[in-house]
Design an enzyme around this catalytic site. Structure first.
Site, PDB file in Angstrom:
ATOM      1  N   ASP A 146       1.673  84.173  81.391  1.00  0.00           N
ATOM      2  CA  ASP A 146       0.676  85.419  81.484  1.00  0.00           C
ATOM      3  C   ASP A 146      -0.517  84.878  80.803  1.00  0.00           C
ATOM      4  O   ASP A 146      -0.926  83.995  80.415  1.00  0.00           O
ATOM      5  CB  ASP A 146       1.270  86.566  80.813  1.00  0.00           C
ATOM      6  CG  ASP A 146       1.219  87.729  81.660  1.00  0.00           C
ATOM      7  OD1 ASP A 146       0.137  88.027  81.826  1.00  0.00           O
ATOM      8  OD2 ASP A 146       2.132  88.224  82.201  1.00  0.00           O
TER       9      ASP A 146
ATOM     10  N   HIS B 299      -3.054  87.900  86.175  1.00  0.00           N
ATOM     11  CA  HIS B 299      -2.268  87.382  84.999  1.00  0.00           C
ATOM     12  C   HIS B 299      -2.628  85.882  84.599  1.00  0.00           C
ATOM     13  O   HIS B 299      -1.369  85.283  84.058  1.00  0.00           O
ATOM     14  CB  HIS B 299      -0.824  87.842  85.037  1.00  0.00           C
ATOM     15  CG  HIS B 299      -0.605  89.457  84.968  1.00  0.00           C
ATOM     16  ND1 HIS B 299      -0.777  89.986  83.592  1.00  0.00           N
ATOM     17  CD2 HIS B 299      -0.584  90.322  85.627  1.00  0.00           C
ATOM     18  CE1 HIS B 299      -0.370  91.108  83.901  1.00  0.00           C
ATOM     19  NE2 HIS B 299      -0.442  91.514  84.839  1.00  0.00           N
TER      20      HIS B 299
ATOM     21  N   GLU C  31      -0.810  93.610  89.555  1.00  0.00           N
ATOM     22  CA  GLU C  31      -2.100  93.986  88.750  1.00  0.00           C
ATOM     23  C   GLU C  31      -3.068  93.014  88.723  1.00  0.00           C
ATOM     24  O   GLU C  31      -3.590  92.584  87.758  1.00  0.00           O
ATOM     25  CB  GLU C  31      -1.413  94.081  87.223  1.00  0.00           C
ATOM     26  CG  GLU C  31      -0.474  95.350  87.028  1.00  0.00           C
ATOM     27  CD  GLU C  31      -0.133  95.354  85.587  1.00  0.00           C
ATOM     28  OE1 GLU C  31       0.409  96.496  85.254  1.00  0.00           O
ATOM     29  OE2 GLU C  31       0.131  94.429  84.951  1.00  0.00           O
TER      30      GLU C  31
END
Length: 689
Positions: A117, A188, A252
């Site tokens: 991440d 990410h 995301e």
């Protein structure tokens, strides 16, 4: 019949027919012995687990007495999982093994391992050593990132070597658990891009932002060399993890960098895709082709549906269940992992004793009641629901113990949801088994949260100088018994059934009992007028519903830290119903936290109130946060930190009871000022009673 003759096995595991899935088994417990029959190793393993569960269900009562039973058992779902985020915080190998043991003991069979991440890259990749030498380390935000003596940066992080990964994969496999690795793309991705910026959209991705939380804008580019890099990484991943599924994230991915790039816009035109969502779909499908070429299947978060789903992909639905419904409707398999119900970073009760996390409460019962077969699906579409998964994103789980306490016992409820048919779901039956479940977790050496079972005290002033003590537990299970003479509560102690009026100086000791057994810890509550006139930030109301956190302080570096209830989008707290019939002294303990949250343009929406003094003030408003300011208390040195400071001021008398709204003035959200606790005492008194 008596016990089996000497030399004969008391427990027999036998290969044979068992109805249902490869994990099905038949269990027969008779005076002559125990027989587990299954067609596959997995079934034999789960049958043996059931024998162990039966043997230890009354562990406190002496030697095991197995009841005579005959059971034919098979799981409801093939995917019964837990996602562990090792990127935001790094866990010891021994901790992961303990979690695997607890998963196996409850018949969970997938560990989804979130290894990558923005905050860290946790997997050794031989071909790209900088992924771990550079990408596995960060400096925490605020005071936590600096040595208080020298001022030098403190590096936080770590990674798992390939040998450690092989060991963990084998350890899991021996317990019937498949480890599914996740390598995030196209977003990410700050940690890998700090290590290898040529694969991203900026020449110098900001290393300092690796200590932030939230949704970052840093994306991989779509050059052929980037896919060569990702394919190399995926090849080493697939060499390490024999799982059928490889997770590529896909969630995301904020598209601002792609929108602003002429090269990316040219790529969109060249490929003939509609927009940036179409480009992400193309990106994911390109990764899928490489995964499929190795004989594996791709799984990703539900954003991979946007712009067109990769042809053989499986969808992990986190934004509610809509992604699973959409995927199953299109004939794709899906796993249910919905936010918030199956997210373990939510609090388990309203108590300030809960570990830090998101303020929203997702109780054990909320998890147990989750419907894993959405009504929106037809029977044919339900066949595409592989199962369900709990998710532990670890931004606020700084220690391994906190990770375990936030996960257990809620993961036990997920396990029952995944294994047991809906028709056999019974909350009362489940709670009756909880003491045995907790004893098993203790035997496995896994920390678990007992706070929701325990009596929590609310102290308020009462008539005649006494204090009213109200007791309640988060889950409301069993009965509460208490003492006021220092003795440990037992089943013979008084039963709590209404608030107690107690003289200051006493201590109320209380414990929950379930079916005559002590359940959770004995809790001690010293009674004083000062405590009755004090509320922690968790006992005050936060004003909004923006980013509501139970947020840990950044100081001290070592030792106990305060935990604040705060809405970061509107730091504001309300004391309901304060009696202002005479002037009061307000004493507030305050802290300050770094604003290490990547929230894009939303940051500009956080209200800033202009200060009148250099360090700002604590404003107290009457009857609502748009009400009259009745006190503006200068903060002075108390605002400097690190750690907690105390300020006080006088509130003028007003007739009756009023809600008090407390906010800070500040020129910036960096740092964000927060309340720890507030005390109201009669003006002119020391408040030491």
């Amino acid at each position: 019949e008596g016990p089996p003759p000497a030399g004969e096995a008391a427990i027999v595991l036998a290969r044979g027919e068992a109805a249902g899935s490869p994990e099905a088994y038949a269990l027969d417990v008779a005076p002559s012995g125990v027989t587990v029959t299954a067609a596959k190793r997995a079934g034999l393993f789960y049958g043996a687990i059931s024998v162990w569960q039966l043997a230890v269900q009354d562990a406190a009562k002496g030697p095991a007495q197995l009841p005579a039973v005959s059971i034919d058992d098979a799981p409801r779902f093939v995917w019964r999982g837990f996602m562990l985020d090792s990127a935001r915080h790094f866990q010891k190998v021994e901790t992961i093994k303990a979690i695997l043991d607890a998963m196996a003991a409850h018949k969970l069979n997938v560990l989804h391992w979130h290894l990558v991440d923005d905050q860290g890259w946790r997997l050794e990749i031989k071909k790209y050593p900088k992924l771990t030498s550079e990408g596995a380390w960060r400096v925490p935000a605020g005071a936590a990132g600096r040595d208080p003596k020298t001022g030098k940066a403190i590096r936080y992080g770590g990674f798992y070597t390939q040998d450690q990964v092989r060991d963990l994969v084998a350890y899991a496999a021996a317990r019937g658990i498949t480890v599914v690795p996740e390598i995030e793309m196209p977003g990410h991705a700050l940690a890998p891009l700090v290590a290898y910026p040529q694969y991203g959209m900026t020449k110098t991705p900001p290393r300092q932002n690796m200590g932030d939380w939230g949704v970052f804008p840093y994306l991989y580019n779509t050059d052929d060399q980037t896919f060569a890099f990702l394919n190399d990484v995926l090849d080493e991943v697939m060499d390490l993890f024999p799982s059928q599924y490889i997770h590529v994230g896909g969630d995301e991915a904020v598209k601002d960098q792609w929108k602003a790039s002429p090269a990316i816009q040219a790529r969109i035109a060249q490929l003939g895709v509609k927009d940036e969502h179409g480009l992400q779909s193309w990106f994911i499908q390109r990764a899928e082709k490489h995964i499929n070429a190795r004989g594996r299947r791709m799984i990703g978060w539900d954003e991979i549906l946007e712009g067109g789903l990769a042809p053989n992909a499986t969808v992990m639905s986190w934004r509610g269940i809509d992604g699973a419904v959409a995927a199953a409707s299109q004939g794709h398999d899906a796993v249910l992992a919905p936010d918030s119900t199956l997210y373990m970073d939510r609090r388990q009760s309203a108590s300030a004793d809960e570990p830090p996390g998101r303020l929203k409460i997702i109780s054990l019962k909320d998890v147990y009641d989750f419907d894993a077969a959405p009504a929106a699906l037809t029977e044919a579409q339900r066949a595409h629901i592989l199962g369900l998964q709990a998710t532990a994103f670890t931004e606020h789980m700084r220690t391994d113990e906190r990770l375990q306490k936030m996960t257990f016992p809620r993961l036990v409820a997920v396990a029952e949801n995944g294994w047991t048919p809906a028709a056999r779901h019974d909350w009362n039956s489940f709670t009756a088994r909880l003491p045995a479940e907790m004893a098993r977790l203790d035997a496995l050496g896994v920390a678990h949260d007992t706070v929701p079972y325990e009596p929590q005290a609310t102290l308020t002033p009462a008539e005649g100088g006494k204090v009213s003590v109200a007791l309640a537990s988060g889950l409301g299970l069993g009965e509460i018994r208490y003492t006021a003479d220092g003795a440990v509560p037992t089943t013979a102690s008084p039963l709590y059934d209404a608030p107690l009026d107690v003289a200051p100086g006493k201590t109320i000791r209380a414990r929950t009992f379930l079916d005559g057994q002590g359940f959770g810890r004995v809790r001690d509550y010293p009674v004083s007028l000062l405590a009755a006139n004090t509320r922690s930030s968790h006992q005050l109301e936060v004003c909004g519903n923006g980013i509501n956190l139970s947020l840990e302080d950044d100081a001290p570096v070592n030792g106990q830290r305060a935990v604040f209830a705060v809405d970061l989008m509107n730091p504001c707290w309300v004391w309901k119903g304060a009696d202002l019939s005479s002037a009061l002294k307000l004493t507030a303990r305050i802290g300050q936290v770094p604003f290490n949250f990547q929230i894009g343009a939303d940051k500009a929406k956080i209200p800033l109130r202009a200060p009148a003094t250099p360090a700002g003030e604590l404003d107290v408003r009457l009857d609502g946060c748009a009400g009259e300011v009745i006190a503006a208390i200068p903060l002075g040195a108390a605002a400097r930190g690190p750690g907690l400071g105390t300020v006080s001021g006088v509130l003028p008398a007003r007739a009756g009871r009023h809600d008090l709204c407390l906010t800070f003035t500040a020129r910036s959200v960096e740092p964000t000022l927060v309340l720890d606790q507030v005390t109201l005492t009669a003006a002119g008194k020391s408040g030491k009673n």
